[in-house]
Design a protein around this motif. Structure first.
Motif, PDB file in Angstrom:
ATOM      1  N   ILE A 300       0.818  -1.208   0.000  1.00 26.76           N
ATOM      2  CA  ILE A 300       0.000   0.000   0.000  1.00 26.76           C
ATOM      3  C   ILE A 300       0.854   1.261   0.000  1.00 26.76           C
ATOM      4  CG2 ILE A 300      -1.634   1.364   1.359  1.00 26.76           C
ATOM      5  CD1 ILE A 300      -2.894  -1.247   2.297  1.00 26.76           C
ATOM      6  N   ASN A 301       1.771   1.348   0.947  1.00 22.76           N
ATOM      7  CA  ASN A 301       2.568   2.571   1.064  1.00 22.76           C
ATOM      8  C   ASN A 301       3.512   2.754  -0.114  1.00 22.76           C
ATOM      9  OD1 ASN A 301       1.354   3.329   3.457  1.00 22.76           O
ATOM     10  ND2 ASN A 301       2.860   2.309   4.744  1.00 22.76           N
ATOM     11  N   ASP A 302       3.996   1.649  -0.670  1.00 22.57           N
ATOM     12  CA  ASP A 302       4.856   1.755  -1.849  1.00 22.57           C
ATOM     13  C   ASP A 302       4.081   2.307  -3.037  1.00 22.57           C
ATOM     14  OD1 ASP A 302       7.312   1.143  -3.460  1.00 22.57           O
ATOM     15  OD2 ASP A 302       5.925  -0.240  -4.455  1.00 22.57           O
ATOM     16  N   LEU A 303       2.865   1.830  -3.236  1.00 23.78           N
ATOM     17  CA  LEU A 303       2.051   2.328  -4.339  1.00 23.78           C
ATOM     18  C   LEU A 303       1.723   3.811  -4.155  1.00 23.78           C
ATOM     19  CD1 LEU A 303      -0.377  -0.685  -4.893  1.00 23.78           C
ATOM     20  CD2 LEU A 303       1.478   0.048  -6.403  1.00 23.78           C
ATOM     21  N   LYS A 304       1.432   4.194  -2.934  1.00 27.78           N
ATOM     22  CA  LYS A 304       1.122   5.601  -2.667  1.00 27.78           C
ATOM     23  C   LYS A 304       2.313   6.505  -2.966  1.00 27.78           C
ATOM     24  CE  LYS A 304      -2.397   4.920   0.938  1.00 27.78           C
ATOM     25  NZ  LYS A 304      -2.712   5.090   2.383  1.00 27.78           N
ATOM     26  N   ALA A 305       3.498   6.011  -2.647  1.00 26.86           N
ATOM     27  CA  ALA A 305       4.696   6.844  -2.781  1.00 26.86           C
ATOM     28  C   ALA A 305       5.343   6.770  -4.164  1.00 26.86           C
ATOM     29  CB  ALA A 305       5.721   6.447  -1.721  1.00 26.86           C
TER      30      ALA A 305
END
Length: 451
Positions: A300-305
């Motif tokens: 999740i956080n990788d996709l957001k960033a």
């Protein structure tokens, strides 16, 4: 799993579930033997002083804390440790050591035996039984009692995962699982506003996406996370991984064949390239080439960033079989036999675990699903995308608490899945061969970890 799962790097994601094979092969697990000496009296871990909760009131101690949070979850864990050290400065100092999971697990047993390992650590649920069987961990029943925690406030499967031979060896921090990631723009081309939830709808959507010009809408990996996908589908079709006594592999059943056949079918139908390189399916999704991909919520956080040109949604895995089910794992706090040599360290470590277990709200921001039901119900946690995956707690399935189970997974199940997905053997043949290997390994493990 970049498992921190979170799972930081691609290598971590490939390695963390299968490290047991390498550990067993090098003898690192047996090196800590049939019970580490814990004090002048040579007591066993069970003799460690009890914990009644409340503030730590002993002399200042320094605790070595190991974990594998090298990915996007790392800053959140470091912030939690820093907050603890600031609040309890002069009494307890926690020294945070972060190592890749595939390095942490082999290093722990020998380092603990030498007194140079962690006093407290975070490990995945499927490692609890292995380390407990070798007396590397100290039971935490008293911590759970002091916390007032009980199964009714936890996802049942993750609560039970911390029990080995009638004793609790871990306190669960979270749950992480596979999810279905969808490219929103691609969904629109298929006339959909959200990912389909059942087999017919999913297969119709894939066919529609191909017709709409998406050459390969659902890339099927043969390595990570292919075995996690297989296990999810196995459970969906009503199958089980291993017998209750841990002596037989059951994943070669009709349910297993159905699960693996569906995975292979995505290639024969043209939804996926024939051979997908490691992590290629995830990178293709990030680059708008793939419509759907199944991966862990740690992304999740990788996709957001790092996927700013991608518009995406996340949903539970579709029900391809007869019931909803998904592979899941959990990060767990454990107390090691190294700390148990010092009564003050035991009390300080248990106090630290108590403190950290209460920080589930903060930890949820790292992309994890809090293990506690009460935390998931909090407004700031309930709005997080991963929390929606826990509406039905019965869908979460975990590896059983079998010592050495990672060895069986990496040397038998994962290879069988890979062989069938690549078309080198029919699903039934690949699974039958894998089960034969698995049963031999299970028999060896019974002897290796016998007390």
């Amino acid at each position: 799993m970049s498992a921190t799962p979170t799972h930081g790097t691609p290598l971590q994601r490939r390695a963390f579930l299968g490290i047991a094979g390498g550990l067993a092969g090098t003898g690192l697990l047996t090196a800590c033997g049939g019970g580490t000496k814990l004090g002048d009296d040579g007591g066993e871990p069970d003799d460690a002083p009890s914990f009644s909760g409340g503030e730590y009131d002993g002399p200042k101690v320094t605790l070595q804390y190991w974990n594998g949070f090298t990915g996007g979850d790392g800053p959140h864990m470091r912030a939690m440790v820093e907050a603890f050290n600031k609040e309890y400065a002069g009494r307890i100092e926690v020294r945070n050591t972060t190592r890749r999971w595939e390095d942490l697990y082999p290093a722990m047993p020998t380092a603990i035996t030498a007194g140079k390992g962690p006093d407290v650590a975070v490990i995945h649920n499927d490692w609890v039984a292995t380390f407990a069987a070798r007396s590397t961990l100290v039971p935490l029943d008293d911590v759970v009692s002091a916390l007032g925690t009980k199964e009714s406030d936890f996802i049942p499967a993750v609560w039970r995962a911390g029990i080995y031979q009638g004793k609790r060896y871990s306190v669960p921090l979270d749950v992480h699982c596979l999810a279905d990631y969808a490219n929103t723009r691609h969904l629109t081309r298929a006339g959909l506003d959200k990912p389909p939830t059942d087999r017919a709808g999913y297969e119709d959507a894939l066919a529609e996406l191909k017709s709409a010009g998406i050459r390969n809408p659902f890339w099927m990996p043969n390595k990570w996370p292919a075995h996690l996908m297989f296990m999810s589908l196995l459970w969906q079709f009503g199958g089980e991984l291993y017998s209750e006594d841990g002596t037989r592999a059951l994943w070669g059943s009709e349910a297993g064949v159905e699960a693996l056949a569906w995975m292979r079918e995505q290639i024969t139908k043209g939804h996926s390239p024939a051979q997908v390189a490691q992590d290629a399916q995830y990178n293709a999704f990030k680059n708008n080439k793939v419509s759907f991909t199944w991966d862990g919520i740690w992304q999740i956080n990788d996709l957001k960033a790092n996927a700013r040109d991608l518009t995406w949604q996340m949903a539970p895995l579709p029900v391809i079989g007869d019931r909803a089910a998904v592979w899941s794992a959990s990060h767990n706090f454990v107390l090691t036999s190294q700390a148990a040599r010092d009564d003050n360290k035991v009390q300080a470590a248990k106090f630290f675990i108590d403190y950290m277990s209460k920080q589930s709200t903060q930890w949820a921001k790292a992309g994890m699903i809090p293990a506690r039901n009460s935390v998931r119900e909090q407004a700031e946690v309930a709005k997080l995308p991963q929390t929606a995956l826990a509406k039905d707690m019965e869908v979460f399935h975990f590896l059983p608490a079998l010592p050495g189970v990672g060895d069986v997974q990496s040397k038998a199940l994962e290879l069988a899945v890979q062989k069938a997905v690549l078309g080198r053997a029919k699903p039934a043949e690949a699974l039958a061969e894998g089960v034969r290997t698995a049963d031999k390994l299970l028999a060896e493990n019974k002897q290796k970890y016998a007390k």
